[in-house]
Design a protein around this motif. Structure first.
Motif, PDB file in Angstrom:
ATOM      1  N   ILE A  79       0.931  -1.299   0.083  1.00 47.81           N
ATOM      2  CA  ILE A  79       0.115   0.064  -0.040  1.00 47.81           C
ATOM      3  C   ILE A  79       0.940   1.113   0.071  1.00 47.81           C
ATOM      4  O   ILE A  79       0.747   2.208  -0.879  1.00 47.81           O
ATOM      5  CB  ILE A  79      -1.073   0.116   1.107  1.00 47.81           C
ATOM      6  CG1 ILE A  79      -2.065  -1.269   1.014  1.00 47.81           C
ATOM      7  CG2 ILE A  79      -1.599   1.344   1.405  1.00 47.81           C
ATOM      8  CD1 ILE A  79      -2.922  -1.257   2.186  1.00 47.81           C
ATOM      9  N   GLY A  80       1.871   1.101   0.818  1.00 49.09           N
ATOM     10  CA  GLY A  80       2.756   2.395   0.679  1.00 49.09           C
ATOM     11  C   GLY A  80       3.684   2.680  -0.419  1.00 49.09           C
ATOM     12  O   GLY A  80       3.754   3.919  -1.050  1.00 49.09           O
ATOM     13  N   GLY A  81       3.935   1.499  -1.001  1.00 53.14           N
ATOM     14  CA  GLY A  81       4.798   1.775  -2.432  1.00 53.14           C
ATOM     15  C   GLY A  81       3.790   1.929  -3.388  1.00 53.14           C
ATOM     16  O   GLY A  81       4.221   3.194  -4.301  1.00 53.14           O
ATOM     17  N   GLY A  82       2.593   1.617  -3.578  1.00 53.29           N
ATOM     18  CA  GLY A  82       1.666   2.019  -4.612  1.00 53.29           C
ATOM     19  C   GLY A  82       1.330   3.424  -4.443  1.00 53.29           C
ATOM     20  O   GLY A  82       1.354   4.152  -5.476  1.00 53.29           O
ATOM     21  N   LEU A  83       1.081   3.842  -3.162  1.00 50.08           N
ATOM     22  CA  LEU A  83       0.482   5.315  -3.257  1.00 50.08           C
ATOM     23  C   LEU A  83       1.463   6.154  -3.354  1.00 50.08           C
ATOM     24  O   LEU A  83       1.557   7.246  -3.837  1.00 50.08           O
ATOM     25  CB  LEU A  83      -0.116   5.446  -1.660  1.00 50.08           C
ATOM     26  CG  LEU A  83      -1.419   4.855  -1.292  1.00 50.08           C
ATOM     27  CD1 LEU A  83      -1.777   5.123   0.100  1.00 50.08           C
ATOM     28  CD2 LEU A  83      -2.479   5.446  -2.420  1.00 50.08           C
ATOM     29  N   GLY A  84       2.713   5.916  -2.563  1.00 50.19           N
ATOM     30  CA  GLY A  84       3.930   6.707  -2.755  1.00 50.19           C
ATOM     31  C   GLY A  84       4.372   6.919  -4.187  1.00 50.19           C
ATOM     32  O   GLY A  84       4.798   8.146  -4.749  1.00 50.19           O
ATOM     33  N   SER A  85       4.333   5.731  -5.095  1.00 47.49           N
ATOM     34  CA  SER A  85       4.778   5.826  -6.601  1.00 47.49           C
ATOM     35  C   SER A  85       3.830   6.657  -7.258  1.00 47.49           C
ATOM     36  O   SER A  85       4.181   7.454  -8.116  1.00 47.49           O
ATOM     37  CB  SER A  85       4.824   4.688  -6.919  1.00 47.49           C
ATOM     38  OG  SER A  85       3.825   3.786  -7.248  1.00 47.49           O
ATOM     39  N   TYR A  86       2.453   6.421  -6.952  1.00 49.11           N
ATOM     40  CA  TYR A  86       1.439   7.349  -7.780  1.00 49.11           C
ATOM     41  C   TYR A  86       1.703   8.746  -7.291  1.00 49.11           C
ATOM     42  O   TYR A  86       1.685   9.788  -8.431  1.00 49.11           O
ATOM     43  CB  TYR A  86       0.148   6.573  -7.250  1.00 49.11           C
ATOM     44  CG  TYR A  86      -0.984   7.489  -8.201  1.00 49.11           C
ATOM     45  CD1 TYR A  86      -1.110   7.140  -9.477  1.00 49.11           C
ATOM     46  CD2 TYR A  86      -1.590   8.780  -7.511  1.00 49.11           C
ATOM     47  CE1 TYR A  86      -2.267   7.741 -10.109  1.00 49.11           C
ATOM     48  CE2 TYR A  86      -2.499   9.130  -8.537  1.00 49.11           C
ATOM     49  CZ  TYR A  86      -2.854   8.810  -9.676  1.00 49.11           C
ATOM     50  OH  TYR A  86      -3.925   9.123 -10.389  1.00 49.11           O
ATOM     51  N   ALA A  87       1.879   9.035  -5.998  1.00 50.77           N
ATOM     52  CA  ALA A  87       2.034  10.466  -5.902  1.00 50.77           C
ATOM     53  C   ALA A  87       3.276  11.059  -6.349  1.00 50.77           C
ATOM     54  O   ALA A  87       3.322  12.311  -6.684  1.00 50.77           O
ATOM     55  CB  ALA A  87       2.031  10.636  -4.355  1.00 50.77           C
ATOM     56  N   ALA A 105      10.026   7.006  -8.432  1.00 46.60           N
ATOM     57  CA  ALA A 105      11.027   6.013  -7.970  1.00 46.60           C
ATOM     58  C   ALA A 105      11.210   6.617  -6.513  1.00 46.60           C
ATOM     59  O   ALA A 105      11.166   5.662  -5.728  1.00 46.60           O
ATOM     60  CB  ALA A 105      12.337   6.048  -8.493  1.00 46.60           C
ATOM     61  N   LEU A 106      11.343   7.712  -6.287  1.00 44.61           N
ATOM     62  CA  LEU A 106      11.490   8.404  -4.804  1.00 44.61           C
ATOM     63  C   LEU A 106      10.240   8.196  -4.038  1.00 44.61           C
ATOM     64  O   LEU A 106      10.320   7.600  -2.846  1.00 44.61           O
ATOM     65  CB  LEU A 106      11.788   9.615  -4.944  1.00 44.61           C
ATOM     66  CG  LEU A 106      13.377  10.104  -5.654  1.00 44.61           C
ATOM     67  CD1 LEU A 106      13.403  11.617  -5.715  1.00 44.61           C
ATOM     68  CD2 LEU A 106      14.400   9.496  -4.620  1.00 44.61           C
ATOM     69  N   GLY A 107       9.053   8.350  -4.590  1.00 47.24           N
ATOM     70  CA  GLY A 107       7.892   8.233  -3.883  1.00 47.24           C
ATOM     71  C   GLY A 107       7.581   6.843  -3.567  1.00 47.24           C
ATOM     72  O   GLY A 107       7.137   6.431  -2.432  1.00 47.24           O
ATOM     73  N   ALA A 108       7.930   5.665  -4.364  1.00 49.14           N
ATOM     74  CA  ALA A 108       7.725   4.435  -4.182  1.00 49.14           C
ATOM     75  C   ALA A 108       8.699   4.042  -3.002  1.00 49.14           C
ATOM     76  O   ALA A 108       8.202   3.143  -2.195  1.00 49.14           O
ATOM     77  CB  ALA A 108       7.964   3.631  -5.384  1.00 49.14           C
ATOM     78  N   ALA A 109      10.090   4.392  -2.778  1.00 52.78           N
ATOM     79  CA  ALA A 109      10.930   3.895  -2.075  1.00 52.78           C
ATOM     80  C   ALA A 109      10.525   4.467  -0.763  1.00 52.78           C
ATOM     81  O   ALA A 109      10.645   3.733   0.448  1.00 52.78           O
ATOM     82  CB  ALA A 109      12.455   4.596  -2.260  1.00 52.78           C
ATOM     83  N   GLY A 110      10.206   5.633  -0.557  1.00 51.09           N
ATOM     84  CA  GLY A 110       9.501   6.396   0.694  1.00 51.09           C
ATOM     85  C   GLY A 110       8.491   5.835   1.356  1.00 51.09           C
ATOM     86  O   GLY A 110       8.159   5.411   2.360  1.00 51.09           O
ATOM     87  N   GLY A 111       7.399   5.686   0.214  1.00 54.06           N
ATOM     88  CA  GLY A 111       6.101   4.683   0.816  1.00 54.06           C
ATOM     89  C   GLY A 111       6.293   3.388   1.107  1.00 54.06           C
ATOM     90  O   GLY A 111       5.624   3.221   2.363  1.00 54.06           O
ATOM     91  N   ALA A 112       7.119   2.712   0.490  1.00 54.76           N
ATOM     92  CA  ALA A 112       7.395   1.211   0.800  1.00 54.76           C
ATOM     93  C   ALA A 112       8.116   1.176   2.091  1.00 54.76           C
ATOM     94  O   ALA A 112       7.726   0.322   3.135  1.00 54.76           O
ATOM     95  CB  ALA A 112       7.873   0.555  -0.495  1.00 54.76           C
TER      96      ALA A 112
END
Length: 148
Positions: A79-87, A105-112
């Motif tokens: 959930i964190g990786g998906g939301l972070g990468s979309y944002a 890439a940065l959003g996915a890494a941070g969210g995951a």
């Protein structure tokens, strides 16, 4: 654009392979989610343009995070990786196609990483609560036995 995406994908893939086996699971999850979001972004852009890139990044980021995380933290990391990468992809769109890939890439890494950390904290709290209950129960039985 394609060459840049291929280079970035290669760098991220090599960083995942080069990650030692003793590395923290949060690092592995963040790197895999970032790689998945980049691949999803590039494929989504080819299929559905800029909006397809956003959705592809979200699916790729969630898939990468889920694949690299442990069984107990898979849902939160995905959930964190998906939301972070979309944002990140949506915000990076303002800076061009390369910005969209980097933002995903940065959003996915941070969210995951955040999702994985939340799951680890939740598991630690659960263990702490269960251990204190076991201790109290054993003390209660012991005190009851001696007073009977």
């Amino acid at each position: 654009m394609k060459h840049y995406a291929y280079i970035l994908t290669g760098v991220l893939a090599s960083s995942i392979i080069a990650t030692p086996a003793m590395a923290d699971s949060t690092t592995r999850v963040a790197a895999a989610s970032a790689l998945g979001s980049v691949v999803g972004n590039v494929i989504g852009k080819q299929v559905g343009g800029s909006n397809g890139a956003d959705l592809g990044a979200a699916i790729g980021g969630a898939g990468g995070a889920a694949a690299a995380s442990s069984k107990s933290s898979r849902t939160e990391s995905a959930i964190g990786g998906g939301l972070g990468s979309y944002a990140g992809s949506a915000l990076g769109k303002n800076y061009g196609s390369n910005g969209q890939i980097i933002g995903a890439a940065l959003g996915a890494a941070g969210g995951a990483a955040l999702g994985n950390k939340i799951s680890d904290d939740k598991d630690a709290e659960k263990r702490k609560y269960n251990n204190s209950r076991k201790y109290k129960r054993s003390q209660w039985k012991r005190s009851r036995h001696y007073h009977d």
